[in-house]
Design a protein around this motif. Structure first.
Motif, PDB file in Angstrom:
ATOM      1  N   ALA A 126       0.831  -1.203   0.000  1.00  0.00           N
ATOM      2  CA  ALA A 126       0.000   0.000   0.000  1.00  0.00           C
ATOM      3  C   ALA A 126       0.869   1.258   0.000  1.00  0.00           C
ATOM      4  N   ASP A 127       1.960   1.250   0.771  1.00  0.00           N
ATOM      5  CA  ASP A 127       2.871   2.394   0.787  1.00  0.00           C
ATOM      6  C   ASP A 127       3.509   2.613  -0.583  1.00  0.00           C
ATOM      7  N   ALA A 128       3.915   1.522  -1.222  1.00  0.00           N
ATOM      8  CA  ALA A 128       4.518   1.629  -2.552  1.00  0.00           C
ATOM      9  C   ALA A 128       3.514   2.192  -3.555  1.00  0.00           C
ATOM     10  N   LYS A 129       2.276   1.738  -3.448  1.00  0.00           N
ATOM     11  CA  LYS A 129       1.229   2.224  -4.356  1.00  0.00           C
ATOM     12  C   LYS A 129       0.969   3.716  -4.126  1.00  0.00           C
ATOM     13  N   ALA A 130       0.926   4.138  -2.853  1.00  0.00           N
ATOM     14  CA  ALA A 130       0.693   5.548  -2.538  1.00  0.00           C
ATOM     15  C   ALA A 130       1.858   6.409  -3.018  1.00  0.00           C
TER      16      ALA A 130
END
Length: 177
Positions: A126-130
């Protein structure tokens, strides 16, 4: 007949999928087997392992030898621990209830560590996507600013070219009078 607990490869090229089987040591890797004990899919993160614990322990008690990879999988799922604890029951050191209690406590601890790992992976994803979305938005904003900047001089140039025409027409009309 020497029996091995080993992996039998299935799936397509580049996407392996394995069955965990008890097979005669002399049979081919993907050949005849005595019993299917479970499956192992290394393509997922974390790897998916489905295993019949009771049948695996029974094969170990009957003398089946796991290969190195199969031993790691059996250890990860707790089969080797249960086999060890049941050896204590045979020797009279433990009772069945104590074995079940110790094994269930180990399973609960293992489940907690696995769930924290999957939560960590989900959070990292999720952090990578954000972060990717933020970087994409930044690039989009820069592109929009560059386009607006490129259009602004053209508009000023058009106004500048329009303004002398008005003055020229005004000067020309005053000269004619």
């Amino acid at each position: 007949m020497p029996v091995k607990i080993r992996l039998q490869r299935h799936g397509k090229k580049g996407k392996p999928f394995y069955w965990i089987v008890a097979a005669d040591a002399r049979s081919k890797r993907d050949g005849k087997f005595l019993e299917k004990l479970g499956s192992y899919n290394p393509n997922t993160n974390p790897a998916t392992i489905e295993l019949n614990l009771d049948n695996s322990v029974t094969w170990l008690q009957n003398g089946a030898q796991p290969t190195d990879t199969a031993r790691a999988i059996l250890s990860y799922k707790g089969v080797l621990l249960k086999h060890h604890l049941l050896g204590g029951v045979r020797k009279g050191a433990l009772t069945e209830e104590q074995v079940e209690e110790k094994f269930n406590a180990w399973l609960a601890e293992k489940e907690k560590t696995v769930s924290t790992k999957t939560e960590g992976l989900a959070k990292a994803e999720a952090d990578a996507k954000a972060k990717a979305l933020e970087a994409e938005k930044e690039v989009s904003d820069k592109r929009a600013a560059a386009i607006a900047e490129a259009e602004a001089p053209e508009a000023v140039a058009e106004e500048a070219t329009d303004a002398p025409d008005v003055e020229d027409t005004a000067a020309a009309s005053s000269e004619e009078e």
